[in-house]
Design a protein around this motif. Structure first.
Motif, PDB file in Angstrom:
ATOM      1  N   GLY B 281       1.012  -1.280  -0.051  1.00  0.00           N
ATOM      2  CA  GLY B 281       0.108  -0.135   0.049  1.00  0.00           C
ATOM      3  C   GLY B 281       0.981   0.786   0.094  1.00  0.00           C
ATOM      4  O   GLY B 281       1.768   1.373  -0.211  1.00  0.00           O
ATOM      5  N   CYS B 282       0.260   2.133   0.664  1.00  0.00           N
ATOM      6  CA  CYS B 282       0.448   3.779   0.840  1.00  0.00           C
ATOM      7  C   CYS B 282       1.810   3.935   1.392  1.00  0.00           C
ATOM      8  O   CYS B 282       2.456   3.537   2.630  1.00  0.00           O
ATOM      9  CB  CYS B 282      -0.165   5.103   0.799  1.00  0.00           C
ATOM     10  SG  CYS B 282       0.318   6.338   1.058  1.00  0.00           S
ATOM     11  N   ARG B 283       3.130   4.046   0.926  1.00  0.00           N
ATOM     12  CA  ARG B 283       4.646   3.986   1.849  1.00  0.00           C
ATOM     13  C   ARG B 283       4.129   4.711   2.899  1.00  0.00           C
ATOM     14  O   ARG B 283       4.936   4.908   4.207  1.00  0.00           O
ATOM     15  CB  ARG B 283       5.828   4.277   1.225  1.00  0.00           C
ATOM     16  CG  ARG B 283       6.011   2.444   0.097  1.00  0.00           C
ATOM     17  CD  ARG B 283       7.299   2.048  -0.614  1.00  0.00           C
ATOM     18  NE  ARG B 283       7.434   0.508  -1.855  1.00  0.00           N
ATOM     19  CZ  ARG B 283       8.315   0.568  -1.777  1.00  0.00           C
ATOM     20  NH1 ARG B 283       8.685   1.646  -2.175  1.00  0.00           N
ATOM     21  NH2 ARG B 283       8.342  -0.303  -2.288  1.00  0.00           N
ATOM     22  N   PHE B 284       3.287   6.284   3.022  1.00  0.00           N
ATOM     23  CA  PHE B 284       3.331   7.304   3.875  1.00  0.00           C
ATOM     24  C   PHE B 284       1.860   6.809   5.008  1.00  0.00           C
ATOM     25  O   PHE B 284       2.397   7.389   6.147  1.00  0.00           O
ATOM     26  CB  PHE B 284       2.986   8.203   3.095  1.00  0.00           C
ATOM     27  CG  PHE B 284       3.523   9.463   3.820  1.00  0.00           C
ATOM     28  CD1 PHE B 284       4.948   9.659   4.474  1.00  0.00           C
ATOM     29  CD2 PHE B 284       1.926  10.431   4.045  1.00  0.00           C
ATOM     30  CE1 PHE B 284       4.830  10.973   6.174  1.00  0.00           C
ATOM     31  CE2 PHE B 284       2.623  11.597   4.714  1.00  0.00           C
ATOM     32  CZ  PHE B 284       4.061  11.761   6.078  1.00  0.00           C
ATOM     33  N   ARG B 285       1.559   5.535   4.454  1.00  0.00           N
ATOM     34  CA  ARG B 285       0.527   5.263   5.656  1.00  0.00           C
ATOM     35  C   ARG B 285       1.074   5.209   7.514  1.00  0.00           C
ATOM     36  O   ARG B 285       0.092   6.063   7.720  1.00  0.00           O
ATOM     37  CB  ARG B 285      -0.127   3.261   5.032  1.00  0.00           C
ATOM     38  CG  ARG B 285      -1.795   3.948   5.645  1.00  0.00           C
ATOM     39  CD  ARG B 285      -1.999   2.191   4.891  1.00  0.00           C
ATOM     40  NE  ARG B 285      -0.951   0.886   5.775  1.00  0.00           N
ATOM     41  CZ  ARG B 285      -0.192   0.072   5.247  1.00  0.00           C
ATOM     42  NH1 ARG B 285      -0.954   0.078   3.856  1.00  0.00           N
ATOM     43  NH2 ARG B 285       0.287  -0.599   5.705  1.00  0.00           N
ATOM     44  N   GLU B 297      -4.131  -0.015  -0.011  1.00  0.00           N
ATOM     45  CA  GLU B 297      -3.648  -0.312  -1.765  1.00  0.00           C
ATOM     46  C   GLU B 297      -2.419   1.400  -2.171  1.00  0.00           C
ATOM     47  O   GLU B 297      -2.600   1.716  -1.853  1.00  0.00           O
ATOM     48  CB  GLU B 297      -5.125  -0.184  -2.497  1.00  0.00           C
ATOM     49  CG  GLU B 297      -5.044  -1.149  -3.807  1.00  0.00           C
ATOM     50  CD  GLU B 297      -6.445  -0.599  -4.493  1.00  0.00           C
ATOM     51  OE1 GLU B 297      -6.371  -0.006  -5.696  1.00  0.00           O
ATOM     52  OE2 GLU B 297      -7.481  -0.116  -3.822  1.00  0.00           O
ATOM     53  N   ALA B 298      -1.460   0.358  -2.859  1.00  0.00           N
ATOM     54  CA  ALA B 298      -0.905   1.543  -3.196  1.00  0.00           C
ATOM     55  C   ALA B 298      -1.533   2.566  -4.169  1.00  0.00           C
ATOM     56  O   ALA B 298      -2.061   1.892  -5.296  1.00  0.00           O
ATOM     57  CB  ALA B 298       0.177   0.863  -4.148  1.00  0.00           C
ATOM     58  N   PRO B 299      -1.490   3.986  -4.100  1.00  0.00           N
ATOM     59  CA  PRO B 299      -2.008   4.805  -4.656  1.00  0.00           C
ATOM     60  C   PRO B 299      -1.024   5.187  -6.781  1.00  0.00           C
ATOM     61  O   PRO B 299      -0.038   4.925  -5.783  1.00  0.00           O
ATOM     62  CB  PRO B 299      -2.300   6.503  -4.424  1.00  0.00           C
ATOM     63  CG  PRO B 299      -0.917   5.688  -2.728  1.00  0.00           C
ATOM     64  CD  PRO B 299      -0.734   4.543  -3.153  1.00  0.00           C
ATOM     65  N   PRO B 300      -1.700   5.365  -7.046  1.00  0.00           N
ATOM     66  CA  PRO B 300      -0.826   5.267  -8.631  1.00  0.00           C
ATOM     67  C   PRO B 300      -0.508   6.757  -8.787  1.00  0.00           C
ATOM     68  O   PRO B 300      -0.832   7.844  -7.749  1.00  0.00           O
ATOM     69  CB  PRO B 300      -2.517   4.657  -9.924  1.00  0.00           C
ATOM     70  CG  PRO B 300      -3.265   5.418  -8.676  1.00  0.00           C
ATOM     71  CD  PRO B 300      -3.379   5.204  -8.112  1.00  0.00           C
ATOM     72  N   PHE B 309       0.522  16.400 -10.933  1.00  0.00           N
ATOM     73  CA  PHE B 309       1.215  14.745 -10.230  1.00  0.00           C
ATOM     74  C   PHE B 309       0.867  14.318  -9.073  1.00  0.00           C
ATOM     75  O   PHE B 309       1.506  14.988  -8.210  1.00  0.00           O
ATOM     76  CB  PHE B 309       1.919  14.042 -10.875  1.00  0.00           C
ATOM     77  CG  PHE B 309       2.394  13.757 -11.995  1.00  0.00           C
ATOM     78  CD1 PHE B 309       1.370  13.239 -13.403  1.00  0.00           C
ATOM     79  CD2 PHE B 309       2.961  15.006 -13.381  1.00  0.00           C
ATOM     80  CE1 PHE B 309       1.435  13.291 -14.841  1.00  0.00           C
ATOM     81  CE2 PHE B 309       2.356  15.556 -14.312  1.00  0.00           C
ATOM     82  CZ  PHE B 309       1.997  14.626 -15.604  1.00  0.00           C
ATOM     83  N   VAL B 310       0.296  13.855  -8.700  1.00  0.00           N
ATOM     84  CA  VAL B 310       0.295  13.365  -7.120  1.00  0.00           C
ATOM     85  C   VAL B 310      -0.026  11.808  -6.517  1.00  0.00           C
ATOM     86  O   VAL B 310      -1.317  11.154  -7.524  1.00  0.00           O
ATOM     87  CB  VAL B 310      -0.309  13.753  -6.133  1.00  0.00           C
ATOM     88  CG1 VAL B 310      -2.339  13.494  -5.933  1.00  0.00           C
ATOM     89  CG2 VAL B 310      -0.358  14.329  -4.852  1.00  0.00           C
ATOM     90  N   ALA B 311       0.480  11.242  -5.997  1.00  0.00           N
ATOM     91  CA  ALA B 311      -0.198   9.870  -5.128  1.00  0.00           C
ATOM     92  C   ALA B 311      -0.643   9.816  -3.799  1.00  0.00           C
ATOM     93  O   ALA B 311      -0.356   9.586  -3.036  1.00  0.00           O
ATOM     94  CB  ALA B 311       1.585   8.822  -5.395  1.00  0.00           C
ATOM     95  N   CYS B 312      -1.447  10.199  -4.131  1.00  0.00           N
ATOM     96  CA  CYS B 312      -2.528   9.434  -2.831  1.00  0.00           C
ATOM     97  C   CYS B 312      -4.039   9.662  -2.982  1.00  0.00           C
ATOM     98  O   CYS B 312      -4.387  10.494  -3.999  1.00  0.00           O
ATOM     99  CB  CYS B 312      -2.108  11.619  -2.047  1.00  0.00           C
ATOM    100  SG  CYS B 312      -3.359  10.844  -0.357  1.00  0.00           S
ATOM    101  N   TRP B 313      -4.943   9.251  -2.024  1.00  0.00           N
ATOM    102  CA  TRP B 313      -6.101   8.588  -2.801  1.00  0.00           C
ATOM    103  C   TRP B 313      -6.682  10.235  -2.290  1.00  0.00           C
ATOM    104  O   TRP B 313      -8.001   9.916  -3.276  1.00  0.00           O
ATOM    105  CB  TRP B 313      -6.741   7.284  -2.300  1.00  0.00           C
ATOM    106  CG  TRP B 313      -5.931   5.763  -2.601  1.00  0.00           C
ATOM    107  CD1 TRP B 313      -5.369   5.296  -1.621  1.00  0.00           C
ATOM    108  CD2 TRP B 313      -6.129   5.527  -3.146  1.00  0.00           C
ATOM    109  NE1 TRP B 313      -4.702   4.117  -2.773  1.00  0.00           N
ATOM    110  CE2 TRP B 313      -5.197   4.189  -3.636  1.00  0.00           C
ATOM    111  CE3 TRP B 313      -7.639   5.899  -4.934  1.00  0.00           C
ATOM    112  CZ2 TRP B 313      -5.421   3.829  -5.018  1.00  0.00           C
ATOM    113  CZ3 TRP B 313      -7.053   5.198  -6.292  1.00  0.00           C
ATOM    114  CH2 TRP B 313      -6.102   4.015  -6.151  1.00  0.00           C
TER     115      TRP B 313
END
Lengths: 318, 320
Positions: B281-285, B297-300, B309-313
């Motif tokens: 999943g997200c490594r910053f969780r 789940e890992a965000p795209p 661009f950002v990778a956060c649900w």
């Protein structure tokens, strides 16, 4: 509580020590109880040398360092050890302060061995726990661990905890957060602020002005071993008078303002810097006086307004 | 588009398994763009920089493709990369101070380096001298040993050397970190000046110092624990960051004129995960204040606004 009076340190350099290098020349300032003073300067300005002088790791060439009425350079043996009970330092690189072969808490055991040989185990453990708590560490996270198992921030806080085991009144913090990541650095900085509110005096050595302003009420700006400007951080940051301080302020990368279009001069070749007999900053100064007074003799550190001293011919004239 | 990186993953091989230092990195770099690459130590920013020019063991290429000026850059093949190095892609390494050979005079070292790339030193000399002038170095440095130069001078010397053959992409790895504030400003501005004079087409400027990126970068890419977190134009990142990590990182920076007694800043609690066996999943969780069940789940890494661009649900909204 700690007073520096005309402190100088001269190193002998060159083959057979034929040349002199003045690392620190004629520095005077004082640090009161519960006061944080920032010592700001670029590399080679002598700020770490000053820290080492205060910690009695090296001897002064001239001048006096007075701690609570006693000249520290005369301390020897037992008296020096007593001084170290009150004055401790924490340095830049937390990783090299630990022996990788031994567990990290060995630094705490050495303190017990040296300073508290008669303490009972239970008392000692309480002492360690309360000191770790003061720096925001959980004992089970750091005790019985090897240095490589801990992060830089944890190691650095462990070193501060080590200093707190002794009943210190004065802490020399030499660039203690420059090796840490942005996300952990502010925690260590806040820790210093908390210690200060408990009455600890801190000499905060840094090259980062914004950190200096964040934590301290007094600042001292060093250039090539000389104090060029000092006073309350408030005055210094909002009304810098010495041209060097102004250049420093203008070069600090900030998040709320972009650099001006002005051209930043790279440092000068050594030979030009060495020529000057006058003001230390004269070879680089963008606004020297017209009458040549800058080239003759070092300007004295004068109080231009309450709690604001400047060593500059131009500022002194006006 | 001068550089296009797609889905690049690079691991480090260790006895205990792969360290996933860089995973699924996709971004583009426009012509003339200075992109800042920020993040804390161990987040994979140097791995990203190095893998674009010299991918050697213990680094292991896992997946991905890189295009430079429309041509494929064969980063996984050390031999085939040779014609590109120095001429098309160049680097100012992290320890530029020790990049100079201490046993050679600087001029001699440069001439050997150029000969190895089949470029005549004599022909390059006038241009070299012109660039030394631009970097405010005297021509005399060519006859000196590196030990005779100060840190800032060495840094500028390496800068001149790295850009001498007009590479298309320059990777500048922590070039200003070891310098004083006044020298730092001079070196950073010089680097941007080299871009303006078109000596280099685009620059990836790796640093952990966000405030210097605000001064010189056109866009900033924030990395966290081996993954891209956010890429946007500089102003957007600094003033309106969207990834929780960038938000916390920027708010933890002390500003000139801020005092702890007036406004106490807070750090980010916790530590980055170990990349040997990173959590799914997200490594910053673990450290994230707004994490929710979707983060397992890992965000795209998705474009939420043009160029941002950002990778956060949380930032994808309901349509995600």
């Amino acid at each position: 509580m700690l007073e520096l009076d005309g402190v100088s340190k001269v190193y002998r350099v060159g083959t057979f020590g034929g040349k002199e290098l003045r690392a620190v020349s004629n520095v005077s300032f004082r640090v009161g109880d519960g006061e944080v003073v920032s010592l700001i300067g670029e590399s080679g300005s002598g700020k770490s040398t000053l820290g080492k002088l205060i910690l009695c790791l090296i001897s002064t060439s001239s001048g006096r360092i007075v701690f609570n009425g006693a000249d520290v350079s005369t301390l020897k043996g037992g008296a020096l050890k007593e001084y170290r009970r009150k004055v401790q330092g924490v340095f830049q690189d937390p990783f090299s302060c630990y022996n990788p072969i031994f567990k990290a808490d060995r630094v705490l055991k050495i303190i017990r061995h040296e300073f508290f040989p008669g303490t009972r185990d239970a008392d000692w453990n309480n002492k360690v726990n309360s000191s770790l708590e003061a720096v925001g560490l959980k004992p089970e996270h750091v005790l019985d661990k090897f240095p490589h198992q801990l992060s830089g921030g944890q190691l650095q806080r462990l070193l501060i905890a080590r200093a707190l085991l002794l009943d210190i009144r004065f802490l020399v913090a030499d660039e203690i957060i420059s090796m840490l990541d942005a996300s952990t650095r502010i925690d260590v900085l806040n820790l210093l602020a908390d210690l200060k509110s408990r009455g600890l005096a801190i000499l905060f050595i840094t090259h980062d002005l914004s950190l200096g302003y964040y934590i301290s009420e007094k600042s001292v700006i060093l250039y090539r071993g000389c104090v060029v400007e000092m006073g309350s951080s408030e005055r210094l940051y909002h009304h810098p008078l010495h041209p060097y301080t102004r250049v420093l302020m203008a070069s600090v990368p900030r998040l709320d303002r972009k650099w001006g279009a002005d051209h930043a001069a790279a440092e000068l070749p050594e030979e030009r810097a060495a020529l000057s007999a006058g003001c230390v900053y004269f070879p680089r100064c963008p606004v020297p006086t017209g009458d040549g007074s800058c080239a003759q003799g070092t300007p004295a550190l004068l109080e231009v307004e309450p709690d604001h001293w400047v060593a500059c011919c131009k500022a002194n004239q006006t | 588009m001068s550089l296009r990186v797609e889905n690049l993953s690079v691991y480090y091989q260790t006895l205990r398994g792969d360290v996933r230092a860089l995973e699924g990195a996709s971004f583009t770099l426009a012509d003339g763009e200075v992109m800042g690459l920020a993040g804390e130590s161990g987040c994979g920013k140097t791995t990203l920089g190095n893998s674009l020019i010299r991918l050697v063991p213990p680094m292991r290429f896992v997946a991905g493709s890189v295009q430079l000026d429309g041509r494929e850059l064969p980063i996984q093949d050390t031999e085939r990369m040779n014609p590109f190095r120095f001429k098309r892609v160049s680097i100012i390494p992290q320890c530029a101070m020790c990049a100079l050979n201490p046993t050679r005079k600087i001029g001699k070292m440069i001439s050997e380096l150029l000969e190895s790339r089949k470029v005549s030193f004599k022909e390059a000399l006038p241009e070299l001298k012109r660039r030394l002038d631009l970097a405010e170095l005297s021509h005399d440095v060519l006859n000196r040993y590196p030990i005779e130069l100060s840190g800032g001078m060495k840094q500028r010397m390496v800068m001149v050397l790295s850009t001498l053959l007009n590479p298309s992409l320059l990777i500048a790895d922590e070039v200003t970190s070891a310098l004083d504030v006044s020298t730092q400003k001079a070196v950073a501005q010089m680097l941007v000046g080299f871009r303006d004079r078109e000596f280099v087409k685009s620059i990836i400027f790796i640093t952990h110092d966000m405030s210097i990126l605000y001064q010189i970068a056109d866009s900033i890419l924030v990395m966290y624990a081996g993954k891209l977190a956010e890429k946007a134009p500089t102003d957007a990142i600094i003033h309106a960051p969207r990834h929780p990590y960038s938000r916390l990182l920027i708010s933890s920076l002390p500003k000139v004129g801020a005092k702890y007694s007036e406004k106490r800043l807070a750090g980010i609690p916790g530590n980055p995960p170990l990349l040997l066996d990173p959590p799914a999943g997200c490594r910053f969780r673990e450290r994230c204040p707004v994490a929710f069940e979707r983060c397992l789940e890992a965000p795209p890494f998705r474009e939420v606004e043009p160029g941002h661009f950002v990778a956060c649900w949380k930032e994808f909204g309901t349509h995600a």
